[in-house]
Design a protein around this motif. Structure first.
Motif, short mmCIF file in Angstrom:
data_model
loop_
_atom_site.label_atom_id
_atom_site.label_comp_id
_atom_site.label_asym_id
_atom_site.label_seq_id
_atom_site.Cartn_x
_atom_site.Cartn_y
_atom_site.Cartn_z
N GLU A 22 -28.69 51.58 -30.90
CA GLU A 22 -29.43 51.73 -32.14
C GLU A 22 -28.53 51.41 -33.34
OE1 GLU A 22 -31.05 55.59 -32.43
OE2 GLU A 22 -32.51 55.32 -30.83
N ARG A 23 -29.14 50.88 -34.38
CA ARG A 23 -28.37 50.60 -35.58
C ARG A 23 -27.95 51.91 -36.23
NH1 ARG A 23 -31.15 46.50 -39.54
NH2 ARG A 23 -29.09 46.76 -40.46
N ASP B 277 -32.27 55.93 -42.65
CA ASP B 277 -32.55 55.48 -41.29
C ASP B 277 -32.60 53.96 -41.27
OD1 ASP B 277 -33.37 55.00 -38.73
OD2 ASP B 277 -35.14 56.28 -38.81
N ALA C 252 -33.60 52.04 -39.02
CA ALA C 252 -34.81 51.53 -38.36
C ALA C 252 -36.04 51.62 -39.26
CB ALA C 252 -35.05 52.28 -37.06
N ARG D 98 -25.38 59.64 -30.76
CA ARG D 98 -26.77 59.20 -30.76
C ARG D 98 -27.31 59.21 -29.34
NH1 ARG D 98 -25.05 54.97 -34.23
NH2 ARG D 98 -25.20 53.54 -32.49
#
Length: 217
Positions: free
Chosen positions: A101-102, A153, A155, A96
């Motif tokens: 980020e998750r 996703d 997010a 990533r």
């Protein structure tokens, strides 16, 4: 006559000591149970910019999610025949770009019949899974099946996706159906080979759009 000394004092003391030690052991075990185990990180994943996964393995979904937890995202999938003539499919995952980020979540669908694949896509689309790639024929999932990789996703929790499957026979009907669906905001994502209810093979086009988004929306 002098009183005989009591022997209960030392026994009581020893019992108290044993009780205290037992309580300490219980407290230590309880504290250890509250500490979460560290996530399992494969040694080969540390510092590597890419991960390669065998897309024909029945553990593909687990492998995808484990790699995602280690900081990777799906990049591409290849399928076909190798030089020696055997079927092979390889998934490439890359680091990533932004740390912290998750991780995304992945779902792998394997279906032999078109109707089954349609139901699976519709169900996963309602949970926010979008189409990423497909493979087919000669897999270890159980035979010549359509294999589709979906991604959610983390997010964008509110996302939902609509899916449509259009068979290629007859070709004239397929063309008009594709034109109608694309005018409503659907995009062609891929082609798979699956079976009809009568057991014959057919080529199927997978289309999807974000739920509620029509053409121009």
């Amino acid at each position: 006559m002098p009183a005989r000394p009591s022997s209960r004092g030392p026994v009581t003391t020893r019992t108290a000591i044993v009780f205290v030690l037992f309580a300490c052991v219980l407290a230590t075990l309880a504290a250890a149970a509250e500490v979460p185990a560290p996530p399992r990180v494969a040694p080969e994943a540390v510092g590597e910019p890419f991960r390669l996964l065998n897309a024909l393995e029945p553990t593909l979904e687990r492998d995808l999610n484990e790699a995602a937890a280690q900081g990777y995202v799906f990049t591409a999938m290849m399928d076909g025949k190798t030089i020696d003539g055997s079927n092979e499919a390889v998934v490439v995952m890359s680091r990533r770009p932004a740390a912290g980020e998750r991780p995304a979540r992945y779902k792998v669908l394997a279906a032999e019949e078109t109707s089954t694949l349609r139901r699976q896509l519709e169900a996963m689309g309602a949970f926010g899974f979008r189409y990423r790639a497909r493979s087919f024929a000669g897999t270890s999932f159980g035979g010549p099946e359509a294999v589709v990789i979906l991604e959610r996703d983390a997010a964008d929790r509110d996302a939902q996706y609509d899916y449509r499957l259009v068979a290629a026979a007859p070709a004239s009907n397929m063309q008009s159906a594709l034109s109608e669906l694309t005018s409503k905001g659907f995009e062609v994502k891929g082609l798979v080979v699956s079976k009809t209810a009568l057991g014959t093979n057919e080529v199927v086009t997978i289309l999807s759009r974000r739920h509620g988004r029509a053409a121009g929306g």
